[in-house]
Design a protein around this motif. Structure first.
Motif, PDB file in Angstrom:
ATOM      1  N   THR B 138       0.841  -1.196   0.000  1.00  0.00           N
ATOM      2  CA  THR B 138       0.000   0.000   0.000  1.00  0.00           C
ATOM      3  C   THR B 138       0.885   1.257   0.000  1.00  0.00           C
ATOM      4  O   THR B 138       1.071   1.880  -1.032  1.00  0.00           O
ATOM      5  N   ASP B 139       1.458   1.566   1.163  1.00  0.00           N
ATOM      6  CA  ASP B 139       2.243   2.801   1.262  1.00  0.00           C
ATOM      7  C   ASP B 139       3.475   2.780   0.363  1.00  0.00           C
ATOM      8  O   ASP B 139       3.854   3.786  -0.202  1.00  0.00           O
ATOM      9  N   LEU B 142       5.014   1.868  -4.753  1.00  0.00           N
ATOM     10  CA  LEU B 142       5.912   2.404  -5.790  1.00  0.00           C
ATOM     11  C   LEU B 142       7.296   1.813  -5.641  1.00  0.00           C
ATOM     12  O   LEU B 142       7.903   1.334  -6.609  1.00  0.00           O
ATOM     13  N   LEU B 143       7.817   1.830  -4.411  1.00  0.00           N
ATOM     14  CA  LEU B 143       9.172   1.351  -4.192  1.00  0.00           C
ATOM     15  C   LEU B 143       9.268  -0.143  -4.470  1.00  0.00           C
ATOM     16  O   LEU B 143      10.240  -0.619  -5.058  1.00  0.00           O
ATOM     17  N   LEU B 146       9.277  -0.647  -8.156  1.00  0.00           N
ATOM     18  CA  LEU B 146      10.547  -0.180  -8.731  1.00  0.00           C
ATOM     19  C   LEU B 146      11.647  -1.192  -8.478  1.00  0.00           C
ATOM     20  O   LEU B 146      12.459  -1.481  -9.369  1.00  0.00           O
ATOM     21  N   ALA B 147      11.653  -1.743  -7.266  1.00  0.00           N
ATOM     22  CA  ALA B 147      12.675  -2.735  -6.961  1.00  0.00           C
ATOM     23  C   ALA B 147      12.528  -3.930  -7.891  1.00  0.00           C
ATOM     24  O   ALA B 147      13.522  -4.465  -8.402  1.00  0.00           O
ATOM     25  N   LEU B 149      11.334  -3.809 -10.880  1.00  0.00           N
ATOM     26  CA  LEU B 149      11.791  -3.372 -12.198  1.00  0.00           C
ATOM     27  C   LEU B 149      13.317  -3.440 -12.281  1.00  0.00           C
ATOM     28  O   LEU B 149      13.882  -3.874 -13.292  1.00  0.00           O
ATOM     29  N   ILE B 150      13.971  -3.028 -11.196  1.00  0.00           N
ATOM     30  CA  ILE B 150      15.438  -3.067 -11.197  1.00  0.00           C
ATOM     31  C   ILE B 150      15.928  -4.498 -11.369  1.00  0.00           C
ATOM     32  O   ILE B 150      16.860  -4.758 -12.130  1.00  0.00           O
ATOM     33  N   ILE B 153      15.577  -5.449 -14.925  1.00  0.00           N
ATOM     34  CA  ILE B 153      16.634  -4.854 -15.739  1.00  0.00           C
ATOM     35  C   ILE B 153      17.933  -5.629 -15.562  1.00  0.00           C
ATOM     36  O   ILE B 153      18.647  -5.909 -16.527  1.00  0.00           O
ATOM     37  N   ALA B 154      18.220  -6.004 -14.320  1.00  0.00           N
ATOM     38  CA  ALA B 154      19.448  -6.754 -14.074  1.00  0.00           C
ATOM     39  C   ALA B 154      19.419  -8.065 -14.842  1.00  0.00           C
ATOM     40  O   ALA B 154      20.435  -8.492 -15.408  1.00  0.00           O
TER      41      ALA B 154
ATOM     42  N   PHE C  65       1.469   8.202  -4.886  1.00  0.00           N
ATOM     43  CA  PHE C  65       1.999   7.140  -4.026  1.00  0.00           C
ATOM     44  C   PHE C  65       2.391   7.675  -2.652  1.00  0.00           C
ATOM     45  O   PHE C  65       3.514   7.497  -2.194  1.00  0.00           O
ATOM     46  N   LEU C  68       5.562   9.824  -2.116  1.00  0.00           N
ATOM     47  CA  LEU C  68       6.887   9.306  -2.445  1.00  0.00           C
ATOM     48  C   LEU C  68       7.334   9.870  -3.779  1.00  0.00           C
ATOM     49  O   LEU C  68       8.516   9.916  -4.094  1.00  0.00           O
ATOM     50  N   TYR C  69       6.342  10.243  -4.564  1.00  0.00           N
ATOM     51  CA  TYR C  69       6.591  10.756  -5.908  1.00  0.00           C
ATOM     52  C   TYR C  69       5.957  12.131  -5.998  1.00  0.00           C
ATOM     53  O   TYR C  69       4.787  12.289  -5.667  1.00  0.00           O
ATOM     54  N   PHE C 113      14.354   1.996 -20.126  1.00  0.00           N
ATOM     55  CA  PHE C 113      14.334   1.834 -18.673  1.00  0.00           C
ATOM     56  C   PHE C 113      15.265   2.830 -17.993  1.00  0.00           C
ATOM     57  O   PHE C 113      14.975   3.318 -16.897  1.00  0.00           O
ATOM     58  N   LEU C 116      13.447   5.951 -17.816  1.00  0.00           N
ATOM     59  CA  LEU C 116      12.439   5.817 -16.758  1.00  0.00           C
ATOM     60  C   LEU C 116      13.068   6.049 -15.388  1.00  0.00           C
ATOM     61  O   LEU C 116      12.523   6.775 -14.547  1.00  0.00           O
ATOM     62  N   VAL C 120      12.157   8.834 -12.594  1.00  0.00           N
ATOM     63  CA  VAL C 120      11.768   8.512 -11.216  1.00  0.00           C
ATOM     64  C   VAL C 120      12.655   9.264 -10.229  1.00  0.00           C
ATOM     65  O   VAL C 120      12.175   9.832  -9.250  1.00  0.00           O
ATOM     66  N   MET C 128      14.293   7.123  -0.508  1.00  0.00           N
ATOM     67  CA  MET C 128      14.152   5.763  -1.030  1.00  0.00           C
ATOM     68  C   MET C 128      13.839   5.795  -2.523  1.00  0.00           C
ATOM     69  O   MET C 128      14.430   5.059  -3.308  1.00  0.00           O
ATOM     70  N   THR C 129      12.896   6.650  -2.912  1.00  0.00           N
ATOM     71  CA  THR C 129      12.576   6.760  -4.330  1.00  0.00           C
ATOM     72  C   THR C 129      13.798   7.247  -5.097  1.00  0.00           C
ATOM     73  O   THR C 129      14.081   6.773  -6.195  1.00  0.00           O
ATOM     74  N   LEU C 132      16.206   4.305  -5.546  1.00  0.00           N
ATOM     75  CA  LEU C 132      15.735   3.323  -6.526  1.00  0.00           C
ATOM     76  C   LEU C 132      15.774   3.906  -7.932  1.00  0.00           C
ATOM     77  O   LEU C 132      16.102   3.216  -8.892  1.00  0.00           O
ATOM     78  N   GLU C 135      19.311   3.838  -9.169  1.00  0.00           N
ATOM     79  CA  GLU C 135      19.715   2.493  -9.572  1.00  0.00           C
ATOM     80  C   GLU C 135      19.047   2.084 -10.881  1.00  0.00           C
ATOM     81  O   GLU C 135      19.657   1.423 -11.714  1.00  0.00           O
ATOM     82  N   THR C 136      17.773   2.473 -11.054  1.00  0.00           N
ATOM     83  CA  THR C 136      17.097   2.126 -12.304  1.00  0.00           C
ATOM     84  C   THR C 136      17.772   2.806 -13.479  1.00  0.00           C
ATOM     85  O   THR C 136      17.783   2.284 -14.584  1.00  0.00           O
ATOM     86  N   LEU C 139      21.781   0.838 -13.593  1.00  0.00           N
ATOM     87  CA  LEU C 139      21.960  -0.542 -14.043  1.00  0.00           C
ATOM     88  C   LEU C 139      21.938  -0.673 -15.560  1.00  0.00           C
ATOM     89  O   LEU C 139      22.849  -1.259 -16.129  1.00  0.00           O
ATOM     90  N   PRO C 140      20.921  -0.114 -16.260  1.00  0.00           N
ATOM     91  CA  PRO C 140      20.971  -0.199 -17.715  1.00  0.00           C
ATOM     92  C   PRO C 140      22.200   0.511 -18.277  1.00  0.00           C
ATOM     93  O   PRO C 140      22.748   0.076 -19.290  1.00  0.00           O
ATOM     94  N   TYR C 174      24.707   5.133   1.991  1.00  0.00           N
ATOM     95  CA  TYR C 174      25.217   5.397   3.331  1.00  0.00           C
ATOM     96  C   TYR C 174      24.755   6.777   3.794  1.00  0.00           C
ATOM     97  O   TYR C 174      24.252   6.950   4.921  1.00  0.00           O
TER      98      TYR C 174
END
Lengths: 361, 197, 473
Positions: B138-139, B142-143, B146-147, B149-150, B153-154, C65, C68-69, C113, C116, C120, C128-129, C132, C135-136, C139-140, C174
């Protein structure tokens, strides 16, 4: 001061009780496995039209004990190039891990050493460690065949764990709990409530899905425990005996024992997840004044019968089905079982959210 | 009692973490790492987060570390060479480590002792798993997505960089195999002696 | 807030993610035969995302969200550029991908991606967003750098980028954990309210280090020349434009929205990073013979110029950063596409000497590239000059005279290598024949050069206004 003593006594008393429980449990389990092994060999012999073990004791019943003595009394040979610590650690680890898993298996109402809330996850976690015994043994032997066997088995166990995980998830979704006792109790009432045969009207749409899950679980259990037809890690025609080539005496006994305990565990798990645990296939009227230990004993007997039944099937499969090729094994795991179980997870969760009565989202 | 268990487990975690770095044999390093993961799971159980503990074991010990072990066992790591390289960087590495340690020290000093934070492993729910599930979808949807999706991609990246289509490789075509008829495969001939096929 | 409104408010990214996943399925099912189809889908999706981002630009602050966004006009402005540039760099790379034998259907997917991820991290309103998203994007990028896997230098570029990038991600993480620990929240809004403590300072510095790496600002620039030189040129065309814009914009966004209250604390750090980048970039480029390395150092210097705007603070600097980066990436895009057109026997050429006599061989490309170089160097009639003027003005308004002086000196030094390239193209004689260029590439070079001069020069005021209104919200 007094409270301190009391507290200490309580703790030590608790620990003492737990130790006693564990000792009793292990005694029954290991004795049971001794006879299951005998059964395994008898079934194999019967399929091959041989007699099987028939010398030691009546019908050869004591054969396993004779084998046990033989293993223990022999000399432990450690190869010169082996990594000694890891070499000896591997069998100990594999047996210990296999035994530790039994801590959360409920064999009858209330008969469980630790009624963990995340019991099924615990089993999944610990049994996923079983691979270390094999891979460490294979590596530490410092020899080609064991190493190849260890690698094969690691790849195989990791692959099949994934689909086992998803199968377990479908059961969890249906029950709504990770506690094994809850899972068993959700299947009370008759075999039409067992997860393998969901034949009640409201759950009928799930019957094909869950039956498929049962089949996948059973086959994955064979692969996970390196049983034929998936015994490639120890394929004797290619790898002599895989990771256990260099083992002898007690370390070999421990590896072997760990394997057998894991197999029995898988039988018990299949019973709990899909065959209603200790519940009888038909509702049994129980007199109210029957002592609790008697009903529990009855339930335990039912549980044991089911486990033995699964072990019998394991033995039959070993005798009847030819060994898979490695690429076939991987294809079965990743291309057939994984997608099927993923779809099943979606179907079951859709059922739980939209159709199951009393589960308003 | 939990405190004693905490100190025992904590000591094992710290010790095995040191041995991960100090062990001479890379396989032993990985084994110590596994030990550290496993005991950390024990620490999580102590604070009542049994769901997280099990996940740690399943994911890190059961899957990630197995692959680590796999790779390390198959690679023939030359340690003499590695040790030589190590000497070149020991000064700068030690400097950076010192700075990071000093940072932790300064920060710890700025908080001071006696921070009485309490931990609630399952806020607003009966069990740990429910508490995580309730916010994860819920909260933090999004994260979570996204995780995922990552990871996808990997996966694509790994395939791109390693998969090589071998045009001459022989593959099994199961449909073809099982669809074979007797007349396609077997021909009956009456061979007379001395004439051959 | 339900899912539908969340998805509506994050429309560009939601659309990209859904189309991207669908395209992955198509590619996996159809196989290599779907290359062209997937590239078309990806270009269309990126262009569509740019349009959706333009809508976000027009509709103020959008949350999704659970905050977060968050899409503010500032990040929407950067996202328009990000998606449009990604689309263009994908559009023009068709021919050279084939020549380099890396035309696989995963390529457009990875670019999609990565874009994208850039979107983001720009729209992040929580650490956190942010992480992520970073990293999105990363990585590509690692995979793309090593995309020509049989080529030693491409593999080397990928590995270097990956190892250093992972380290930077670790530092960023960190820093995020320290900030979270000392403010009790990962949300920008809460962090902005927090008092400065020693842990927060350390966390902030570590986040600055991580973001500076992603933007390739000195002293965390060392990966840039190697990656640019090793990675396939179409990939570098992408790296040098869309993610660069996104990285600088996200750097500014984090500083301005999460740490705005502590500007006096981070502004000197940024000023030093900016000065170092300008000097190292300009001096480093002087000695290069490889064009891609030269442009890599040039990009380091240009990030330094953009960071002057960041050091100047939100009131005066924010719009200057947007204007500067927007103009700079258009110029860089044109230059890299120009590099794509210079091929001999299917192999891309890379040294300055290979440009010799380009004015005779490909007059259109040579002339376009000259205009683009003038713009990137900031020589008056071209648009780049106005961009530089904007950041220098911002610096002066924030009393950063020394930084502006460093910038001016660096600009003068940079003329040395820019003019060397122009000299090679215009004056030196050629001794080899080049392959024919793809018309799409030529069109892109000419289009970019027309954009920087005269189009952007004429419309510079409206760009400045747009950027200014983007930062008001």
């Amino acid at each position: 001061m007094e409270t301190l003593i009391q507290w200490g006594g309580g703790v030590w008393g608790g620990i003492g009780l737990a130790v006693l429980q564990i000792a009793a449990f292990l005694l029954v389990l290991l004795l049971g496995i001794a006879f299951l092994l005998w059964m395994d060999r008898k079934v194999l012999a019967a399929v091959m039209m041989r007699k099987g073990p028939n010398v030691v004791g009546p019908f050869g019943l004591l054969q396993s004990f004779a084998d046990f003595l033989k293993f223990v009394l022999k000399e432990i040979v450690i190869p010169a190039g082996a990594n000694k610590t890891v070499f000896l650690l591997a069998p100990i680890l594999s047996t210990t891990l296999a035994l530790v898993t039994w801590a959360v298996i409920p064999v009858a109402p209330g008969w469980v050493i630790s009624d963990l809330n995340v019991g099924i996850l615990y089993i999944f976690a610990i049994s996923s460690l079983g691979v270390y015994g094999i891979i460490m043994g294979g590596w530490a032997s410092n020899s080609k065949y064991p190493f190849l066997g260890g690698l094969r088995s690691a790849a195989q166990m990791v692959s099949y764990e994934v689909s086992i995980g998803f199968v377990i998830v479908t059961v969890l979704l249906l029950v709504g709990s990770m506690n094994l006792t809850d899972i068993v109790n959700a299947q009370a009432g008759g075999f039409w409530n067992w997860h393998a045969f969901l034949l009640t009207p409201e759950k009928l749409p799930l019957f094909p899905v869950m039956f498929a899950m049962f089949v996948i679980f059973f086959v994955s259990a064979l692969a996970e425990t390196n049983r034929p037809p998936f015994d490639l890690p120890e394929a004797e025609s290619e790898l002599v005996a895989g990771y256990q080539v260099e083992y002898s005496s007690t370390p070999f006994l421990l590896l072997f024992l760990g394997e057998q305990v894991a197999i029995t565990l898988m039988c018990a798990l299949a019973t709990i997840l899909f065959f209603g645990g200790w519940h009888a296939p038909f509702p049994v009227p129980i007199a109210a004044d029957l002592p609790a230990w008697l009903t529990s004993l009855g339930s335990f007997a039912i549980f044991v019968v089911k486990v033995v039944f699964f072990f019998f099937i394991f033995a039959l499969v070993r005798a009847l089905v030819p060994r898979y090729r490695y690429d076939q094994l991987m294809r079965l795991g990743w291309k057939i079982f994984l997608p099927t179980s993923l779809v099943a997870v979606i179907v079951v969760s859709a059922y739980v959210v939209f159709l199951q009565p009393g589960m308003e989202a | 009692m939990p405190l004693i268990a905490f100190y025992i487990l904590g000591a094992i975690v710290a010790l095995s973490a040191v041995l991960v770095v100090a062990a001479r044999n890379p396989v032993h390093s990985v084994l110590w790492l596994i030990c550290a993961f496993f005991t950390s799971a024990g620490l999580l159980v102590l604070i009542g987060a049994e769901f997280l503990a099990m996940l740690l074991v399943v994911v890190y010990v059961g899957a990630v570390a197995v692959l680590f072990l796999f790779v390390v066992m198959m690679l023939d790591v030359d340690f003499v060479e590695l040790k030589q390289g190590f000497q070149n960087y020991v000064v700068s590495g030690a400097a950076i480590a010192l700075i990071l340690f000093a940072e932790i020290g300064v920060i710890a000093a700025s908080i001071g002792p006696g921070s009485n934070a309490t931990m609630d492993p399952s806020p607003g729910a009966d069990t740990n798993a429910e508490a995580i599930g309730a916010v994860l979808y819920t909260d933090y949807l999004l994260l979570f997505q996204l995780a995922g999706l990552i990871l996808l991609i990997a996966m694509i990246g790994a395939i791109v960089l390693t998969l090589r289509g071998r045009p001459r490789a022989k593959r099994q075509n199961i449909a073809e195999q099982t669809g074979r008829k007797r007349k396609d495969a077997v021909e009956l001939r009456d061979v007379r002696p001395g004439e051959g096929v | 807030m339900n899912l539908i409104t969340d998805l509506q408010n994050s429309a560009p990214e939601a659309a990209l993610a859904i189309i991207g996943l669908a395209a992955v399925l198509i590619g996996a099912i159809v196989g290599e035969g779907s290359r062209l189809l997937i590239r078309t889908i990806a270009v269309a999706a990126l262009a569509g995302a740019a349009v959706l981002a333009a809508q976000q630009y027009g509709s103020g602050r959008l949350e999704a969200f659970g905050a977060l966004y968050v899409a503010t006009p500032f990040v929407a402005f950067a996202k328009i550029g990000l998606y449009a540039l990604a689309a263009i760099s994908l559009l023009v790379s068709g021919k050279s991908l084939k020549e380099a034998a890396v035309d696989r259907y995963e390529y457009p997917l990875l670019i999609l991606f990565a874009a994208l991820g850039g979107g983001v991290m720009l729209s992040a309103n929580s650490l956190m967003t942010l992480y992520l998203g970073v990293e999105t994007l990363s990585l590509p990028s690692y995979v793309l750098a090593a995309f020509r896997r049989d080529h030693v230098r491409s593999a080397e570029a990928g590995l270097k980028y990956f190892v250093l990038g992972a380290l930077a991600s670790g530092l960023l993480l960190y820093g995020c954990s320290l900030v979270y620990g000392f403010t009790g929240s990962a949300s920008y809004d809460v962090i902005a309210e927090a008092d400065l403590s020693i842990g927060l300072t350390f966390g902030m510095v570590l986040i600055i280090i991580g973001l500076a790496f992603k933007a390739s600002a000195a002293p965390l620039h060392v990966w840039t020349p190697d990656v640019y030189a090793g990675a396939p040129t179409p990939v570098v065309t992408f790296f040098a434009t869309a993610p660069k814009l996104a990285a600088v914009a996200v750097f500014a966004n984090v500083m301005f929205s999460a740490f705005n209250g502590h500007e006096t604390d981070w502004s000197p750090i940024i000023a030093i990073i900016a000065a170092l980048s300008m000097i190292i970039g300009s001096l480093g480029a002087l000695t290069q013979s490889s064009l891609k390395r030269l442009l890599a150092y040039s990009s380091i210097a240009n990030v330094g110029f953009a960071l002057i705007g960041l050091a100047a603070g939100v009131e005066v600097g924010a719009s200057a950063i947007l204007v500067y980066m927007a103009i700079y990436v258009v110029g860089t895009l044109g230059l890299f596409v120009g590099l794509l057109t210079i091929r001999k026997d299917g192999e891309p050429l890379d040294t300055i000497d290979d440009l010799n006599g380009l004015a005779k061989a490909k007059p259109l490309v040579a002339f376009g590239m000259t205009v683009l170089i003038f713009s990137v160097a900031g020589i008056p009639p071209a648009a780049g000059f106005w961009g530089k003027l904007a950041v220098f003005q911002a610096g002066l308004e924030a009393d950063l005279l020394w930084l502006v002086l460093v910038g001016v000196v660096a600009s003068v030094i940079s003329l040395g290598y820019y003019l060397r390239v122009v000299w090679a193209m215009m004056v030196k004689p050629s001794d080899s024949t080049l392959d024919r260029s793809d018309w799409v590439e030529v069109a892109a070079v000419v289009g970019a050069s027309v954009a920087v001069f005269p189009v952007l020069t004429i419309t510079i005021q409206s760009l400045l206004d747009a950027a200014a209104s983007a930062t008001l919200g």
